[in-house]
Design an enzyme around this catalytic site. Structure first.
Site, PDB file in Angstrom:
ATOM      1  N   GLU A  72       0.800  -1.224   0.000  1.00 10.56           N
ATOM      2  CA  GLU A  72       0.000   0.000   0.000  1.00 10.56           C
ATOM      3  C   GLU A  72       0.835   1.277   0.000  1.00 10.56           C
ATOM      4  O   GLU A  72       0.844   2.030   0.981  1.00 10.56           O
ATOM      5  CB  GLU A  72      -0.939   0.030   1.216  1.00 10.56           C
ATOM      6  CG  GLU A  72      -1.923  -1.116   1.264  1.00 10.56           C
ATOM      7  CD  GLU A  72      -2.976  -0.958   2.365  1.00 10.56           C
ATOM      8  OE1 GLU A  72      -2.825  -0.038   3.190  1.00 10.56           O
ATOM      9  OE2 GLU A  72      -3.934  -1.717   2.369  1.00 10.56           O
TER      10      GLU A  72
ATOM     11  N   GLU B 157      -5.674  -8.517   1.140  1.00  7.88           N
ATOM     12  CA  GLU B 157      -6.294  -8.084   2.395  1.00  7.88           C
ATOM     13  C   GLU B 157      -7.760  -7.781   2.167  1.00  7.88           C
ATOM     14  O   GLU B 157      -8.128  -7.130   1.186  1.00  7.88           O
ATOM     15  CB  GLU B 157      -5.639  -6.809   2.963  1.00  7.88           C
ATOM     16  CG  GLU B 157      -4.228  -6.995   3.454  1.00  7.88           C
ATOM     17  CD  GLU B 157      -3.638  -5.748   4.100  1.00  7.88           C
ATOM     18  OE1 GLU B 157      -4.405  -4.860   4.537  1.00  7.88           O
ATOM     19  OE2 GLU B 157      -2.399  -5.656   4.160  1.00  7.88           O
TER      20      GLU B 157
HETATM   21  C1  PNW Z   1      -4.186  -1.853   5.655  1.00  2.68           C
HETATM   22  N1  PNW Z   1      -8.175   3.007   4.092  1.00  2.68           N
HETATM   23  O1  PNW Z   1      -4.179  -0.453   5.834  1.00  2.68           O
HETATM   24  C2  PNW Z   1      -2.809  -2.338   6.054  1.00  2.68           C
HETATM   25  O2  PNW Z   1      -2.142  -2.980   5.006  1.00  2.68           O
HETATM   26  C3  PNW Z   1      -2.784  -3.157   7.300  1.00  2.68           C
HETATM   27  O3  PNW Z   1      -1.499  -3.133   7.864  1.00  2.68           O
HETATM   28  C4  PNW Z   1      -3.833  -2.670   8.258  1.00  2.68           C
HETATM   29  O4  PNW Z   1      -3.739  -3.281   9.511  1.00  2.68           O
HETATM   30  C5  PNW Z   1      -5.182  -2.948   7.614  1.00  2.68           C
HETATM   31  O5  PNW Z   1      -5.273  -2.388   6.326  1.00  2.68           O
HETATM   32  C6  PNW Z   1      -6.364  -2.460   8.449  1.00  2.68           C
HETATM   33  O6  PNW Z   1      -6.350  -1.062   8.557  1.00  2.68           O
HETATM   34  C7  PNW Z   1      -5.219   0.348   5.388  1.00  2.68           C
HETATM   35  O7  PNW Z   1      -8.220   4.156   4.558  1.00  2.68           O
HETATM   36  C8  PNW Z   1      -5.293   1.633   5.887  1.00  2.68           C
HETATM   37  O8  PNW Z   1      -9.049   2.631   3.250  1.00  2.68           O
HETATM   38  C9  PNW Z   1      -6.249   2.515   5.445  1.00  2.68           C
HETATM   39  C10 PNW Z   1      -7.173   2.105   4.504  1.00  2.68           C
HETATM   40  C11 PNW Z   1      -7.128   0.816   4.000  1.00  2.68           C
HETATM   41  C12 PNW Z   1      -6.138  -0.051   4.447  1.00  2.68           C
END
Ligand code: PNW
Length: 446
Positions: free
Chosen positions: A172, A353
């Site tokens: 990401e 994910e």
């Molecule tokens: C991911 N959004 O982060 C990460 O890859 C993980 O490490 C994290 O624990 C997981 O999602 C849950 O948050 C994100 O704003 C952070 O859409 C933000 C977003 C999506 C994924």
């Protein structure tokens, strides 16, 4: 009762890669062991007020010591694929130079354990834990960090390449850009839009250089990027809302997808950033060719849609999870998977994910009733199945997450795991969703 498919049984392809995912800083703990260096998340999480309850990843789920027990749980669930990340500061404590053998040995033990249990590894090279020494030298604002990343990747390919069938480069990039450099609630905690998009470019460049290192060196596995994609919908069908959603999509999705898979940055985003932006000035002649070095697969992470109004602000349309930013909209999974296939061709896809946090509590008889997670996963898998039926070459699906873990600035309060972690004792308890997922894997559907 456990919910079943809405329209009778759904069956996935026989060899479908049922999986679960984690990342190093979120589960390993052992922050000072075996020569591990400091990362930006060690630094950031220790600054008062940055994380909920002042939580850090110092201990986390203690996976560094309990990995064998965790691997047994994965086998118990019948997982076919396990996505984890390698901690750069375990391999190179200062981000450069000779690899730290004791750090590599941990991942060797983990890979051996997966192999013994018949679970295919999927290794992410970078899940946000940049060595602090590299941050001190400019971090991702410095072009040199992309070259340091390629050196690190090369060291990992050399040490572990015989054991890893699938590599993911950078988890990401957009979240580093947006949360780390625009909003500042992730490490390194900056709020500087001009820096943010230069960081985006250097992350993309780092990805491309690592792909080239794999092709040039000892690695034998497949490799690809890991992007969190957000379908962006206009809130009405006015030309203004449509245009605003289109530009929003540029920043959320095309900035990454187009550079990787088309070899160009989207013109609307470049125009919006302007010729004087640090990013636009930082793009050199050969960079897009490096960034678009052919990959073997694309990893997609889907959590939420975004609804964009005529003035470019966003609105919520659907119920949110405990993570306020997440609207629960399973059809977005179908939309994003089919869109990627339509716009970028039939590149093999994996969902690396998908999941949500739920208010889990451990009851006296050792059960955790996370029925909300079962419904969420069932609905998103149903949408993924529909995408497969529509011709999307989706190989595998990884629940975020295998274990409850350190949810970054939200600390340990948000529980995203299939497996409950009682942090006081580090005891693991399978949640109801884990039992459900085990039966889904055994049946090949639901
Ligand atoms: C991911 N959004 O982060 C990460 O890859 C993980 O490490 C994290 O624990 C997981 O999602 C849950 O948050 C994100 O704003 C952070 O859409 C933000 C977003 C999506 C994924």
């Amino acid at each position: 009762s456990i919910p079943t498919g809405p329209a009778g049984p759904l069956r996935f392809p026989r060899d479908f890669g049922w999986g679960a995912a984690t990342s190093a800083y979120q589960i390993e703990g052992a922050a000072k062991e075996d020569g591990r260096g400091e990362s930006v998340w060690d630094t950031f999480s220790r600054v008062p007020g940055r994380t909920r309850n002042g939580d850090t990843g110092d201990v986390a789920a203690d996976h560094y010591h309990r990995y064998a027990e965790d691997l047994d749980l994965m086998r118990d669930l019948g997982l076919r694929s396990y996505r984890f990340s390698i901690s750069w500061p375990r391999v190179q404590p200062d981000g450069t130079g000779a690899p730290n053998q004791r750090g590599l040995d941990f991942y060797r033990r983990l890979l051996d354990g997966l192999h013994e249990r018949g679970i295919a590894p999927m290794a992410t090279l970078f899940h946000w834990d940049l060595p602090q020494a590299l941050q001190d030298a400019g971090g991702w604002e410095s072009r040199d960090t992309a070259h340091r990343f390629a050196d690190y990747a090369d060291a990992v390919f050399t040490a572990l390449g015989d054991r890893v069938p699938v590599w993911l480069t950078i988890n990401e990039p957009k979240t580093v850009v947006q949360n780390g450099y625009l909003m500042g609630h992730h490490a390194p905690g900056r709020q500087d839009p001009d820096a943010a998009y230069l960081v985006a470019h250097h992350l993309q460049l780092a990805h491309g250089l690592a792909v080239r290192a794999l092709r040039a060196g000892n690695g034998t596995g497949r490799i690809g990027p890991a992007l969190n994609l957000h379908p962006c919908y206009p809130t009405d069908d006015s030309p203004e809302a449509t245009a605003a959603a289109r530009l929003y999509d540029g920043y959320e999705n095309r900035l990454y997808l187009d550079s990787l898979l088309k070899g160009s940055y989207p013109q609307d985003v470049l125009a919006d950033l302007g010729p004087q932006s640090r990013m636009v000035r930082g793009i050199r002649d050969d960079d897009l060719a490096v960034i678009s070095s052919p990959v073997d697969l694309l990893a997609v992470q889907y959590y939420t849609p975004i609804y964009v109004t005529a003035d470019g602000s966003t609105e919520h349309r659907w119920p949110t999870s405990e993570a306020g930013w997440q609207q629960i909209y399973p059809d977005g999974m179908y939309d994003i998977l089919t869109r990627v296939t339509r716009d970028y061709g039939p590149i093999p896809l994996t969902v690396t994910e998908n999941g949500l946090p739920t208010p889990d509590t451990l009851t006296g008889d050792d059960t955790v009733d996370d029925s909300g997670r079962i419904t969420f996963l069932r609905d998103h898998l149903t949408a993924a199945h529909r995408a497969i039926s529509a011709g999307v070459p989706l190989e595998s699906f990884h629940v975020w997450s295998m274990l409850d873990n350190f949810e970054w600035d939200e600390g340990y309060d948000q529980r995203w795991g299939l497996v409950y972690v009682d942090y006081a004792t580090q005891r693991r308890v399978l949640k109801r969703s884990a039992h459900w997922y085990r039966s889904v894997i055994a049946e090949g559907g639901f």
